[in-house]
Write a protein that holds these residues in place. Structure first.
Motif, PDB file in Angstrom:
ATOM      1  N   ASN A  60     -38.589  -5.134  -3.592  1.00  0.00           N
ATOM      2  CA  ASN A  60     -38.982  -5.405  -2.210  1.00  0.00           C
ATOM      3  C   ASN A  60     -40.134  -4.820  -1.579  1.00  0.00           C
ATOM      4  O   ASN A  60     -40.689  -3.751  -2.321  1.00  0.00           O
ATOM      5  CB  ASN A  60     -37.767  -5.494  -1.239  1.00  0.00           C
ATOM      6  N   LYS A  61     -40.810  -5.241  -0.658  1.00  0.00           N
ATOM      7  CA  LYS A  61     -41.796  -4.789   0.136  1.00  0.00           C
ATOM      8  C   LYS A  61     -42.989  -4.696  -0.718  1.00  0.00           C
ATOM      9  O   LYS A  61     -43.919  -3.641  -0.812  1.00  0.00           O
ATOM     10  CB  LYS A  61     -41.542  -3.222   0.645  1.00  0.00           C
ATOM     11  N   MET A  64     -46.547  -3.985   0.748  1.00  0.00           N
ATOM     12  CA  MET A  64     -47.343  -2.565   0.740  1.00  0.00           C
ATOM     13  C   MET A  64     -47.493  -1.965  -0.720  1.00  0.00           C
ATOM     14  O   MET A  64     -47.968  -0.881  -0.608  1.00  0.00           O
ATOM     15  CB  MET A  64     -46.057  -1.720   1.476  1.00  0.00           C
ATOM     16  N   ILE A  87     -40.125  -9.698  -4.019  1.00  0.00           N
ATOM     17  CA  ILE A  87     -40.067 -10.410  -2.991  1.00  0.00           C
ATOM     18  C   ILE A  87     -40.761  -9.476  -1.748  1.00  0.00           C
ATOM     19  O   ILE A  87     -41.062  -8.339  -1.905  1.00  0.00           O
ATOM     20  CB  ILE A  87     -38.658 -10.659  -2.698  1.00  0.00           C
ATOM     21  N   ASP A  88     -40.974 -10.212  -0.763  1.00  0.00           N
ATOM     22  CA  ASP A  88     -41.371  -9.656   0.460  1.00  0.00           C
ATOM     23  C   ASP A  88     -40.562 -10.162   1.773  1.00  0.00           C
ATOM     24  O   ASP A  88     -40.778 -11.211   2.034  1.00  0.00           O
ATOM     25  CB  ASP A  88     -42.900  -9.806   0.803  1.00  0.00           C
ATOM     26  N   CYS A  89     -39.553  -9.384   2.121  1.00  0.00           N
ATOM     27  CA  CYS A  89     -38.618 -10.150   2.991  1.00  0.00           C
ATOM     28  C   CYS A  89     -39.108 -10.346   4.501  1.00  0.00           C
ATOM     29  O   CYS A  89     -38.608 -10.909   5.073  1.00  0.00           O
ATOM     30  CB  CYS A  89     -37.441  -9.075   3.014  1.00  0.00           C
ATOM     31  N   ILE A 130     -31.105   1.777  -1.884  1.00  0.00           N
ATOM     32  CA  ILE A 130     -31.495   2.939  -1.163  1.00  0.00           C
ATOM     33  C   ILE A 130     -31.538   2.467   0.516  1.00  0.00           C
ATOM     34  O   ILE A 130     -31.792   1.399   0.596  1.00  0.00           O
ATOM     35  CB  ILE A 130     -32.572   3.682  -1.630  1.00  0.00           C
ATOM     36  N   PRO A 131     -31.352   3.542   1.188  1.00  0.00           N
ATOM     37  CA  PRO A 131     -31.403   3.221   2.655  1.00  0.00           C
ATOM     38  C   PRO A 131     -32.789   2.682   2.918  1.00  0.00           C
ATOM     39  O   PRO A 131     -33.449   3.080   2.499  1.00  0.00           O
ATOM     40  CB  PRO A 131     -30.951   4.616   3.257  1.00  0.00           C
ATOM     41  N   GLY A 134     -34.559  -2.646   2.799  1.00  0.00           N
ATOM     42  CA  GLY A 134     -34.645  -4.018   3.348  1.00  0.00           C
ATOM     43  C   GLY A 134     -33.677  -5.244   2.972  1.00  0.00           C
ATOM     44  O   GLY A 134     -33.634  -6.182   3.040  1.00  0.00           O
ATOM     45  N   SER A 136     -30.692  -5.740   4.472  1.00  0.00           N
ATOM     46  CA  SER A 136     -30.161  -6.670   5.716  1.00  0.00           C
ATOM     47  C   SER A 136     -31.160  -7.554   6.209  1.00  0.00           C
ATOM     48  O   SER A 136     -31.156  -8.576   6.595  1.00  0.00           O
ATOM     49  CB  SER A 136     -29.587  -5.333   6.873  1.00  0.00           C
ATOM     50  N   LEU A 149     -27.604  -6.326  11.278  1.00  0.00           N
ATOM     51  CA  LEU A 149     -28.557  -5.220  11.978  1.00  0.00           C
ATOM     52  C   LEU A 149     -29.647  -4.729  10.775  1.00  0.00           C
ATOM     53  O   LEU A 149     -29.081  -4.331   9.817  1.00  0.00           O
ATOM     54  CB  LEU A 149     -27.672  -4.328  12.470  1.00  0.00           C
ATOM     55  N   ALA A 150     -30.857  -4.968  11.253  1.00  0.00           N
ATOM     56  CA  ALA A 150     -31.750  -4.284  10.314  1.00  0.00           C
ATOM     57  C   ALA A 150     -32.880  -3.583  11.131  1.00  0.00           C
ATOM     58  O   ALA A 150     -33.418  -3.932  12.381  1.00  0.00           O
ATOM     59  CB  ALA A 150     -32.481  -5.391   9.590  1.00  0.00           C
ATOM     60  N   ASP A 152     -36.260  -0.249  11.098  1.00  0.00           N
ATOM     61  CA  ASP A 152     -36.987   0.678  10.373  1.00  0.00           C
ATOM     62  C   ASP A 152     -36.730   2.083  10.460  1.00  0.00           C
ATOM     63  O   ASP A 152     -37.219   3.092  10.778  1.00  0.00           O
ATOM     64  CB  ASP A 152     -38.497   0.628  10.750  1.00  0.00           C
ATOM     65  N   GLY A 155     -30.108   4.258   6.999  1.00  0.00           N
ATOM     66  CA  GLY A 155     -28.762   4.561   7.713  1.00  0.00           C
ATOM     67  C   GLY A 155     -28.194   3.383   8.662  1.00  0.00           C
ATOM     68  O   GLY A 155     -27.711   3.826   9.494  1.00  0.00           O
TER      69      GLY A 155
END
Ligand code: GTP
Ligand code: MG
Length: 285
Positions: A60-61, A64, A87-89, A130-131, A134, A136, A149-150, A152, A155
């Protein structure tokens, strides 16, 4: 390198135990990795917990990450026999392919049910990672609304939550999990830089320093463009920080350079992708 993180093993142990219990209920696992740090964001305990359960990698991401390195990482996962989706959510790019990959991975289980005469059981998918990677956001993308809930910061998701994303497909959102100990300090640094670890448990100045060292070596042009500065190949971090301070007007009273501000700037820009497309984990190692 000596990059320390103040750790809370108790919290992590609980998250791991929760993951173990939920695993029994699912047919397929999607491990979401941060495309900027595919190695550092891979959970070293997961394979052992999974046993024979099918796993799909979701990088993901990618918006970037360095596109050439993402391609190389994709090949590495494929060569290791793992289905991988890029993917790019934020935009939803690649999400459809991920659903298709999940359905394909679940086919053997579905066939087994059919043989037993079970027809309408949903495929259960668990998304781990990992926290702040992406997880959520992906679920919200799949259901087309803000169901979970999502945000930046690491946790955000606390409990487990099942969401029906399509007919016959249920997805479990889980809290981000890290592991009690990093084999390599670089892993901790990479996770801190990309936002999986809260800022108050590590030395930000040191993190910014190490990041800039890496950028000077691997992505000097991005730094030059972003901050309108110029420097020689292999320039010392101190010099580059000072140049950024001048260029950005980071000054304290009396005209002294405010390098603390540069530290904040460099970290924030990197984390939000404003520095440019960077991958910290080299695919060749
Ligand atoms: N640029 C970019 N940002 C993304 C992408 N996917 C998610 N984000 C952002 O990453 C941040 C974290 O997203 P979440 O979905 O809350 O992450 P999570 O994995 O659920 O985090 P925890 O619940 O803390 O474990 C949010 O600000 C999202 O907008 C992506 O593909 N590209
Ligand atoms: Mg979440």
């Amino acid at each position: 390198m000596d990059f320390k993180i103040q750790w809370f093993p108790g919290h992590m142990t609980k998250a791991k135990r929760m993951m173990e219990q939920q695993l029994k209920l699912v047919d397929v696992v999607v491990e979401m990795l941060d495309a900027r740090v595919p190695r550092s964001s891979t959970n070293p305990m997961l394979n052992q917990l999974l046993g024979q359960k099918p796993k799909i990698i979701a990088l993901n991401k990618v918006d970037m990450a360095d596109p050439a390195k993402t391609e190389a990482w994709k090949d590495i996962f494929k060569n290791n026999g793992l289905p991988v989706c890029v993917i790019d959510c934020n935009t939803g790019k690649g999400v459809k392919q991920l659903v298709a990959a999940v359905q394909k991975a679940a086919q053997p289980v579905i066939d087994k049910w059919l043989k037993r005469g079970v027809k309408n059981r949903s495929i259960r998918v668990m998304i781990v990672g990992i926290p702040n990677v992406g997880k959520s956001t992906l679920i919200n993308r799949l259901v087309g609304k803000n169901k979970v809930l999502a945000a930046d910061k690491p946790g955000v998701t606390r409990g487990q939550q099942w969401v029906t994303i399509a007919k016959g497909l249920e997805l479990l959102d889980t809290p981000g999990v890290l592991w009690p100990k990093f084999d390599d300090l670089q892993i901790g640094l990479n996770l801190a830089l990309t936002g999986a670890i809260k800022e108050d448990v590590y030395d930000r100045e040191q993190a910014a320093w190490l990041l800039t060292e890496k950028l000077i070596a691997s992505y000097p042009q991005l730094l030059k463009d972003k901050y309108a500065v110029d420097f020689e190949a292999g320039a010392p971090v101190q010099d580059v920080f000072e140049k950024i301070a001048v260029s950005r007007g980071c000054l304290k009273s009396g005209g002294l350079l405010d390098l603390d501000k540069v530290v904040q700037l460099v970290l924030r820009d990197f984390r939000s992708g404003k520095t440019g497309r960077v991958t910290l984990d080299e695919p060749d190692k």
